[in-house]
Design a protein around this motif. Structure first.
Motif, mmCIF file in Angstrom:
data_model
loop_
_atom_site.group_PDB
_atom_site.id
_atom_site.type_symbol
_atom_site.label_atom_id
_atom_site.label_comp_id
_atom_site.label_asym_id
_atom_site.label_seq_id
_atom_site.Cartn_x
_atom_site.Cartn_y
_atom_site.Cartn_z
ATOM 1 N N VAL A 140 34.796 22.313 54.203
ATOM 2 C CA VAL A 140 34.383 23.686 54.500
ATOM 3 C C VAL A 140 35.542 24.648 54.286
ATOM 4 O O VAL A 140 35.417 25.668 53.604
ATOM 5 N N VAL A 141 36.687 24.310 54.875
ATOM 6 C CA VAL A 141 37.861 25.188 54.750
ATOM 7 C C VAL A 141 38.320 25.262 53.307
ATOM 8 O O VAL A 141 38.650 26.335 52.786
ATOM 9 N N GLY A 142 38.344 24.117 52.637
ATOM 10 C CA GLY A 142 38.797 24.103 51.248
ATOM 11 C C GLY A 142 37.907 24.895 50.326
ATOM 12 O O GLY A 142 38.374 25.509 49.367
ATOM 13 N N PHE A 143 36.599 24.884 50.600
ATOM 14 C CA PHE A 143 35.688 25.668 49.772
ATOM 15 C C PHE A 143 35.726 27.149 50.134
ATOM 16 O O PHE A 143 35.798 28.013 49.277
ATOM 17 N N LEU A 144 35.688 27.430 51.444
ATOM 18 C CA LEU A 144 35.621 28.819 51.874
ATOM 19 C C LEU A 144 36.901 29.575 51.550
ATOM 20 O O LEU A 144 36.853 30.768 51.250
ATOM 21 N N GLY A 145 38.042 28.894 51.634
ATOM 22 C CA GLY A 145 39.305 29.588 51.390
ATOM 23 C C GLY A 145 39.335 30.312 50.061
ATOM 24 O O GLY A 145 39.398 31.545 50.003
ATOM 25 N N PRO A 146 39.259 29.573 48.944
ATOM 26 C CA PRO A 146 39.323 30.258 47.643
ATOM 27 C C PRO A 146 38.090 31.078 47.307
ATOM 28 O O PRO A 146 38.191 32.181 46.775
ATOM 29 N N THR A 147 36.888 30.558 47.619
ATOM 30 C CA THR A 147 35.688 31.269 47.191
ATOM 31 C C THR A 147 35.415 32.510 48.032
ATOM 32 O O THR A 147 34.896 33.507 47.517
ATOM 33 N N ALA A 148 35.743 32.467 49.326
ATOM 34 C CA ALA A 148 35.564 33.669 50.143
ATOM 35 C C ALA A 148 36.534 34.753 49.698
ATOM 36 O O ALA A 148 36.196 35.945 49.685
ATOM 37 N N THR A 149 37.737 34.342 49.318
ATOM 38 C CA THR A 149 38.701 35.307 48.783
ATOM 39 C C THR A 149 38.164 35.948 47.511
ATOM 40 O O THR A 149 38.254 37.166 47.310
ATOM 41 N N LEU A 165 28.398 38.808 31.035
ATOM 42 C CA LEU A 165 27.472 37.695 31.160
ATOM 43 C C LEU A 165 28.162 36.355 30.912
ATOM 44 O O LEU A 165 27.834 35.347 31.551
ATOM 45 N N LEU A 166 29.121 36.333 29.992
ATOM 46 C CA LEU A 166 29.872 35.097 29.741
ATOM 47 C C LEU A 166 30.690 34.701 30.964
ATOM 48 O O LEU A 166 30.815 33.523 31.302
ATOM 49 N N VAL A 167 31.233 35.707 31.640
ATOM 50 C CA VAL A 167 32.003 35.451 32.855
ATOM 51 C C VAL A 167 31.080 34.970 33.972
ATOM 52 O O VAL A 167 31.404 34.030 34.706
ATOM 53 N N VAL A 168 29.914 35.599 34.105
ATOM 54 C CA VAL A 168 28.952 35.222 35.134
ATOM 55 C C VAL A 168 28.540 33.759 34.962
ATOM 56 O O VAL A 168 28.458 32.998 35.938
ATOM 57 N N HIS A 169 28.285 33.355 33.730
ATOM 58 C CA HIS A 169 27.900 31.961 33.494
ATOM 59 C C HIS A 169 29.031 31.007 33.855
ATOM 60 O O HIS A 169 28.810 29.986 34.514
ATOM 61 N N GLU A 170 30.232 31.321 33.444
ATOM 62 C CA GLU A 170 31.371 30.455 33.749
ATOM 63 C C GLU A 170 31.591 30.346 35.253
ATOM 64 O O GLU A 170 31.900 29.264 35.771
ATOM 65 N N LEU A 171 31.417 31.438 35.966
ATOM 66 C CA LEU A 171 31.560 31.411 37.424
ATOM 67 C C LEU A 171 30.503 30.505 38.055
ATOM 68 O O LEU A 171 30.784 29.748 38.990
ATOM 69 N N GLY A 172 29.282 30.576 37.544
ATOM 70 C CA GLY A 172 28.226 29.721 38.061
ATOM 71 C C GLY A 172 28.506 28.246 37.839
ATOM 72 O O GLY A 172 28.252 27.408 38.707
ATOM 73 N N MET A 189 39.113 26.653 43.309
ATOM 74 C CA MET A 189 40.279 27.464 42.955
ATOM 75 C C MET A 189 40.095 28.141 41.601
ATOM 76 O O MET A 189 40.443 29.311 41.426
ATOM 77 N N ALA A 190 39.559 27.401 40.627
ATOM 78 C CA ALA A 190 39.329 27.992 39.303
ATOM 79 C C ALA A 190 38.304 29.117 39.399
ATOM 80 O O ALA A 190 38.448 30.166 38.758
ATOM 81 N N TYR A 191 37.269 28.898 40.192
ATOM 82 C CA TYR A 191 36.269 29.941 40.434
ATOM 83 C C TYR A 191 36.917 31.178 41.059
ATOM 84 O O TYR A 191 36.684 32.311 40.636
ATOM 85 N N ALA A 192 37.746 30.955 42.064
ATOM 86 C CA ALA A 192 38.355 32.061 42.791
ATOM 87 C C ALA A 192 39.274 32.877 41.891
ATOM 88 O O ALA A 192 39.288 34.104 41.946
ATOM 89 N N ARG A 193 40.065 32.189 41.064
ATOM 90 C CA ARG A 193 40.997 32.915 40.196
ATOM 91 C C ARG A 193 40.259 33.838 39.230
ATOM 92 O O ARG A 193 40.616 35.008 39.073
ATOM 93 N N LEU A 194 39.232 33.296 38.575
ATOM 94 C CA LEU A 194 38.499 34.106 37.601
ATOM 95 C C LEU A 194 37.748 35.239 38.284
ATOM 96 O O LEU A 194 37.768 36.394 37.822
ATOM 97 N N HIS A 195 37.078 34.921 39.384
ATOM 98 C CA HIS A 195 36.277 35.925 40.088
ATOM 99 C C HIS A 195 37.155 37.055 40.622
ATOM 100 O O HIS A 195 36.854 38.246 40.454
ATOM 101 N N PRO A 202 43.801 20.388 28.865
ATOM 102 C CA PRO A 202 43.458 20.860 30.210
ATOM 103 C C PRO A 202 43.416 22.377 30.265
ATOM 104 O O PRO A 202 44.272 23.055 29.707
ATOM 105 N N ALA A 203 42.384 22.905 30.936
ATOM 106 C CA ALA A 203 42.279 24.353 31.130
ATOM 107 C C ALA A 203 42.909 24.702 32.471
ATOM 108 O O ALA A 203 42.619 24.085 33.486
ATOM 109 N N THR A 204 43.746 25.693 32.478
ATOM 110 C CA THR A 204 44.490 26.031 33.710
ATOM 111 C C THR A 204 43.700 26.938 34.613
ATOM 112 O O THR A 204 44.080 27.129 35.766
#
Length: 489
Positions: A281-290, A405-412, A421-427, A486-488
């Protein structure tokens, strides 16, 4: 809150992201809770990067929780969100007809502010619930209610603090002669209610009732617009605020009683179930809530910044153009949310779901953007000549949204795969860059020699530049993945 952990993974099933899978029967009972913000992304697959181990679905007799790829869920979420966004646009059209443009700007500031605070204080729990509820089984009730009871008081407290810091919002809510305390209370009520309003939709989708969200939001829209006609005429900008606050409070009260019944029924039909452990829960909420904070700032703080920097009249014109773009932005995001639930139920189809969701996303929303660009002038002219001046601003926003739209798909995809973390950085980056552009472009509160539209064009151009840059980044990341590097991000 503890649970047994499994460290076994299957081969990569997706051309986009690796997907760790659990062997049946290896996941133990986990406890946790979670909620979400008004517009965000969702997840449903194990989050190995969180170090909490994967989850396995419970056996359930509820056929409503099964999906044939999430097409119905995605469509229901998109229609539901589009109804809300279109209703918002219609309500501002009515407000523009009833009130002076400056009054519309003041009312828009209050509405944007309480939606902003509610979105931030949802902690992205809605996406967590759509990820965790389908496999929670008999634990569904505590998981849902702990999330809601966390969000509501938090939203009210933060909302009260915000309106104390910006008392002009309370003055608008209270009316010309009303006590400031009344305006503060109304703002806090709206913030607390809206904090869980959208989360209710995600709970319904997660337990297999996606089309209930369409009826719920459609009826809410009808009631709110009807109240606006009456209250806006009688109380001006305050009436606009009241037309939001009243239905929000009623809908949350009634909706909570409905959820009490349907979530209990969902839990009783399940055999077993798993809960996310605390570290997950903490690991998911930390980056994605940010990241959700950044996205909420994008949708609601940007028009606030423009209103404050360019004045209420120019700000009102931008706000209406921005809301028109948000209708499509919101529907696209909600469409991608369904990928998480589908991915959680059928992880072996990850690659197929990723490809088909991208194709459908572009097929549905690119034509909508084209139609919006063609109708920008006539559409905004319905609000009045002061709003029609922002037609080119709207066209630029829709152009930027085509790249987004390309960003929205990648976020999904990153959400569904559990790559927090990758989601959080891009978002976060894509949202904050737009806010920075809105803060830094030249602004004037006076009358621009070439009109309101010309004064607002730098903000729209900044939005386009950010979306092009983010789309190029997403494409380069995908190329790197296909090349086996690898994608950073």
């Amino acid at each position: 809150m503890t649970g047994h952990k499994s460290h076994a993974t299957e081969p990569d099933l997706s051309a986009t992201v690796p997907i760790p899978l659990a062997r049946p029967g290896t996941a133990g009972t986990r406890a946790g809770h979670r909620g979400m913000s008004a517009i965000a992304e969702l997840q449903t697959q194990p989050i190995m990067i969180l170090g909490a181990g994967p989850m396995t679905p419970p056996t359930t007799a509820d056929a409503g929780t099964k999906s044939s790829g999430g097409i119905g869920e995605g469509l229901a979420l998109s229609i539901s969100s589009a109804l809300g966004a279109l209703a918002g646009l219609a309500s501002w059209l009515i407000a523009a007809r009833l009130l002076p443009q400056a009054e519309v700007g003041h009312a828009a500031a209050v509405v944007s502010a309480f939606i902003l605070i509610a979105g931030i204080t949802q902690l992205n729990l809605g996406l967590g619930l759509i990820r965790w509820l389908p496999v929670a089984g008999r634990h569904a009730q505590p998981l849902a209610w702990r999330s809601l009871l966390l969000i509501m008081p938090l939203s009210a407290i933060v909302g009260l603090g915000y309106v104390i810091a910006v008392p002009d919002l309370a003055r608008t809510a209270a009316g010309a002669d009303g006590p400031l305390a009344v305006g503060m209370c109304l703002f806090a009520l709206a913030t607390a209610g809206w904090g869980v309003f959208v989360v209710h939709d995600y709970i319904l989708v997660a337990i297999g009732k996606p089309w209930w969200t369409v009826w719920r939001n459609g009826l809410f829209a009808v009631v709110r617009i009807s109240l606006l006609v009456v209250l806006g005429t009688a109380f001006g900008a305050q009436g606009v605020v009241l037309s939001w606050v009243g239905p929000i409070v009623v809908w949350i009260g009634v909706g909570s009683l409905v959820l009490l019944v349907v979530v209990r029924r969902f839990a009783r039909q399940a055999e077993g179930g798993t809960m996310p452990c605390r570290s997950e829960v903490v690991g998911f909420l930390g980056p994605t809530a940010t990241a959700q904070v950044g996205y909420t700032l994008l949708l609601n703080q940007v028009p606030l910044v423009v209103i404050l920097r360019f004045g209420p009249e120019s700000g009102a014109a931008f706000f209406i153009a921005w809301q028109a773009a948000v209708v499509i932005e919101t529907a696209a995001n909600y469409y991608m949310h369904s990928l998480s639930a589908s991915w959680a139920r059928t992880p072996n189809r990850a690659a197929e779901l990723t490809s088909s969701s991208r194709r459908r996303l572009l097929m549905i929303f690119l034509p909508a953007l084209a139609v919006g660009a063609v109708l920008a002038g006539p559409g905004l002219s319905i609000f009045g000549p002061g709003y029609a001046a922002a037609a080119d601003v709207l066209r630029l926003l829709l152009l930027g949204l085509a790249f987004r739209l390309l960003v929205v798909h990648e976020l999904g995809v990153r959400t569904a795969a559990g790559h927090g973390m990758a989601y959080a950085r891009l978002h976060t980056a894509s949202a904050l860059l737009v806010l920075v552009a809105a803060l830094l472009v030249p602004a004037s509160t006076g009358t621009h020699p070439d009109g309101v539209g010309a004064a607002l064009l730098p903000v729209a151009l900044g939005y386009v530049a950010v979306q092009v840059a983010c789309a190029v980044h997403v494409v380069l990341v995908r190329i790197r993945r296909r090349a086996g590097r690898p994608a950073t991000t």
